[in-house]
Design an enzyme around this catalytic site. Structure first.
Site, PDB file in Angstrom:
ATOM      1  N   SER A   1       0.817  -1.204   0.000  1.00 15.35           N
ATOM      2  CA  SER A   1       0.000   0.000   0.000  1.00 15.35           C
ATOM      3  C   SER A   1       0.857   1.264   0.000  1.00 15.35           C
ATOM      4  O   SER A   1       1.682   1.438  -0.883  1.00 15.35           O
ATOM      5  CB  SER A   1      -0.970  -0.039   1.181  1.00 15.35           C
ATOM      6  OG  SER A   1      -2.050   0.825   0.950  1.00 15.35           O
TER       7      SER A   1
ATOM      8  N   ASP B   1      -9.684  -4.343  -4.488  1.00 20.59           N
ATOM      9  CA  ASP B   1      -9.444  -5.169  -3.305  1.00 20.59           C
ATOM     10  C   ASP B   1     -10.165  -4.647  -2.069  1.00 20.59           C
ATOM     11  O   ASP B   1      -9.715  -4.838  -0.953  1.00 20.59           O
ATOM     12  CB  ASP B   1      -7.945  -5.278  -3.035  1.00 20.59           C
ATOM     13  CG  ASP B   1      -7.289  -3.921  -2.732  1.00 20.59           C
ATOM     14  OD1 ASP B   1      -8.020  -2.905  -2.678  1.00 20.59           O
ATOM     15  OD2 ASP B   1      -6.070  -3.883  -2.526  1.00 20.59           O
TER      16      ASP B   1
ATOM     17  N   HIS C   1       1.002  -1.615 -24.602  1.00 17.62           N
ATOM     18  CA  HIS C   1       1.443  -0.885 -23.408  1.00 17.62           C
ATOM     19  C   HIS C   1       0.288  -0.257 -22.640  1.00 17.62           C
ATOM     20  O   HIS C   1       0.236  -0.344 -21.408  1.00 17.62           O
ATOM     21  CB  HIS C   1       2.450   0.200 -23.810  1.00 17.62           C
ATOM     22  CG  HIS C   1       2.888   1.068 -22.662  1.00 17.62           C
ATOM     23  ND1 HIS C   1       3.693   0.617 -21.642  1.00 17.62           N
ATOM     24  CD2 HIS C   1       2.588   2.370 -22.360  1.00 17.62           C
ATOM     25  CE1 HIS C   1       3.904   1.591 -20.773  1.00 17.62           C
ATOM     26  NE2 HIS C   1       3.243   2.665 -21.174  1.00 17.62           N
TER      27      HIS C   1
END
Length: 634
Positions: A188, A462, A506
């Site tokens: 994080s 998440d 990319h």
């Protein structure tokens, strides 16, 4: 955004690791050549008082070295005193006149924030990681914690505490002590700290020796749950507060959060806008602060939402002109102020993208209606846009390191946008959140469950950091990528899927053409070892892995340990550790198979009762020869 945990861990390596079987089925190796440097992330270091503060109406005072972050007992009994020790001046980042706090030191500062029978497990950060290190034979003096004051902006960390100088010396001391380069593990906000350190290092080392220093000191970098393009929860915390589960009001949490210079470090920003690089100017013009001009690609203005799934903020502001949002008593008493018109006019709805938040447009728009906006604008300008080393609110290109592993959780319900309106209450509770937009497995929904238009990714984040920000590291992969999907649990390889040499552009995401069995959690590995000679890049997506708990996940610890062991083993042949099978590595991984009336994984585990075992699974332990099974991962 809360980031308990959220650290950088460096493992310094020297030579090859030799694994041998030992009695009891454990693994013995030459771990004397390993050491770790742990740098905590946001809110994951204990802070201790460095003052004497008498708290009236409370039997609990603050004395030097008393715990401040986190002591829930004092928080509950003397919240005003506790706030004095936590708050910083929003303009100069100095401590409260009556109380100052400083980060604790050592491993105890990061393992549990509030040690105790009940509070300890709830505030555990790196305790499980330390247990793994001990179980695999790493010595106590090989793990070095380097905590810091997570309330400060990056420039203030160096200005007040010389933090990055100390970090550089820690790397160099560990290299001299152990003789090899390091593995860096960041979680994080720790990734933002590490990024700033790499940029700061360019100003401390001669240009021709910069790459040499990195090669000598850093072998690999593991970025876990990295908010590479920021996190939307940060915006929520600045407007309405985020209690982080603490027994405080949202208004109190907002006051505290907005006093920290680090509060803006995690703001969402556009992937299309970059700042000019001024490193070389420092060698000729000194290190005076100067504004870093931000340049936005034409795609920023052609596409909606700055490349994010939706607008970050949708807010209603009062419409009347010429009337203060917070009129004083004298203003209200004046006859020319028509308050009835103020009540009747409809509010004006405004929307703001990630770019408009990071460049200050949003805070300027609500400046007349929110007392914190002026302070936040000052911090944004002085601590970030004018930072002499780096504007952290710009996209991060692949660091020039040998090996990079980017790891994050996917497919959890994650906040990506908010609706706010005036609450009618005084500051700091003057805004109310009326709706939330979530991303969940490729769709956008509101808090009420309605579908929302936008540009969702093929997966969700998440629970804390959106997928758009986490997956930015996929741009670090080359044009040819090998993809492997395998179950997270121990498996025999029957459900492993692979795609080799997948084309990758990319600026585009990589969507694997693979199936999923119901109720099975997978890890999807994207690996590239060919695009940049001598360098490897890998991205791991872990199904349903929670942002705050991923660093305590046994699955992650297993994969990291295997990758570390693979990299330093003299017989390693493959570029990355093999994924075709995963068996037990510890006694805790063995369990009783009631269907077959034996220990599961009989080639690894056996029934071996030890006095004190209370159930069959506890008596299943690794075989004495199970260390030989590790060779199959090479």
């Amino acid at each position: 955004m809360r980031e308990l945990g959220f650290l950088i861990v460096s493992f310094l390596l020297l030579g090859a690791l030799q694994i041998n079987s030992v009695d009891g089925g454990g693994f013995a190796g030459d771990y004397s050549k390993l050491s770790g440097i742990i740098i905590p992330g946001f809110a994951s270091t204990q802070l201790r008082a460095w003052s004497i503060l008498d708290c009236p109406y409370s039997p609990l005072d603050f004395n030097p070295l008393d715990s401040v972050w986190l002591d829930t007992t004092k928080l509950l009994s003397a919240v005003n005193c506790w706030l004095k020790c936590m708050l910083l001046d929003p303009y100069n980042q100095t401590d409260h006149p009556e109380c100052k706090s400083r980060p604790d030191s050592g491993l105890s500062a990061i393992t549990e924030l509030d040690p105790g029978y009940i509070t300890g497990p709830l505030s555990s950060v790196w305790k499980e990681w330390v247990k793994w290190c001990i179980e695999f034979g790493i010595e106590a003096n090989a793990i070095i914690a380097v905590p810091y004051d997570w309330r400060l902006s990056p420039s203030m960390l160096e200005e007040r505490d010389l933090y990055f100088h100390k970090l550089k010396l820690t790397f160099e001391t560990a290299l001299k002590l152990h003789g090899g380069p390091s593995l860096v593990f960041a979680h994080s906000l720790g990734n933002n700290v590490f990024r700033y350190f790499l940029e700061w290092l360019k100003l401390e080392i001669a240009p021709r020796k910069y790459m040499q220093w990195l090669d000598e000191h850093i072998h690999a970098y593991f970025a876990v749950g990295a908010p590479l393009l920021g996190a939307t929860e940060t915006v929520k915390a600045t407007l309405s507060g985020n209690t982080f589960g603490l027994p405080v009001s949202e208004g109190t949490a907002r006051l505290m959060f907005n006093s920290f210079g680090s509060s803006l470090w995690m703001m969402p920003f556009s992937k299309y806008c970059t700042s000019n690089h001024i490193h070389w100017k420092h060698f000729f013009e000194g290190r005076k602060k100067r504004h870093q001009i931000c340049h936005c690609d034409e795609m920023e203005f052609k596409l909606n939402y700055s490349g994010w799934p939706t607008n970050i903020i949708n807010i209603e502001i009062p419409s009347p002109q010429g009337i203060k949002a917070y009129p004083s008593i004298s203003d209200i008493s004046q006859p020319q102020v028509d308050l009835s018109s103020m009540e009747c006019r409809l509010p004006t709805p405004l929307s703001f993208s990630a770019r408009e938040i990071s460049d200050g447009t949003f805070f300027k728009a609500i400046e007349d209606y929110d007392p914190d906006s002026k302070r936040l604008l000052y911090q944004l300008e002085e601590l970030y846009h004018n930072d002499p080393v780096l504007n952290p609110l710009t996209p991060w290109d692949r660091p020039p390191l040998k090996n990079i592993f980017c790891i994050y959780g996917v497919d959890s319900k994650t906040e990506v946008g908010y609706y706010f309106a005036p609450s009618g209450k005084p500051y700091p509770d003057n805004w109310i959140m009326t709706d939330v937009i979530y991303e969940i497995e490729g769709t956008l929904i509101s808090r009420s469950g309605n579908l929302v238009d936008g540009n969702p990714g093929f997966a969700s984040g998440d629970e804390t950091v959106p997928y758009h920000s986490l997956s930015w590291c996929k741009t670090w992969l080359g044009s040819k990528v090998n993809i492997t999907r395998a179950p997270q649990s121990q498996h025999d390889g029957s459900d492993v899927q692979m795609e080799l040499n997948v084309e990758h552009h990319h600026d585009a995401d990589i969507v694997p053409n693979m199936t999923r069995a119901p109720r099975v959690k997978y890890i999807t590995y994207y690996e590239d070892s060919e695009s940049i000679p001598g360098k490897r890049t890998a991205v791991w997506e872990v199904d349903k892995a929670n942002h705050r708990n991923i660093v305590r996940s046994p699955v992650l610890m297993r994969e990291l340990w295997l990758e570390m062991w693979h990299d330093i083993h003299p017989d390693g042949k493959s570029k990355f550790v093999r994924k075709d099978k995963r068996g037990p590595l510890r006694n805790e991984d063995c369990y009783w198979d009631y269907g077959k009336a034996r220990c599961a994984w009989p080639e690894h585990c056996e029934y071996r009762y030890v006095f004190g075992d209370v159930h069959l699974g506890q008596s299943c332990r690794l075989r004495n020869s199970s260390a030989d099974q590790l060779l199959r991962y090479l």
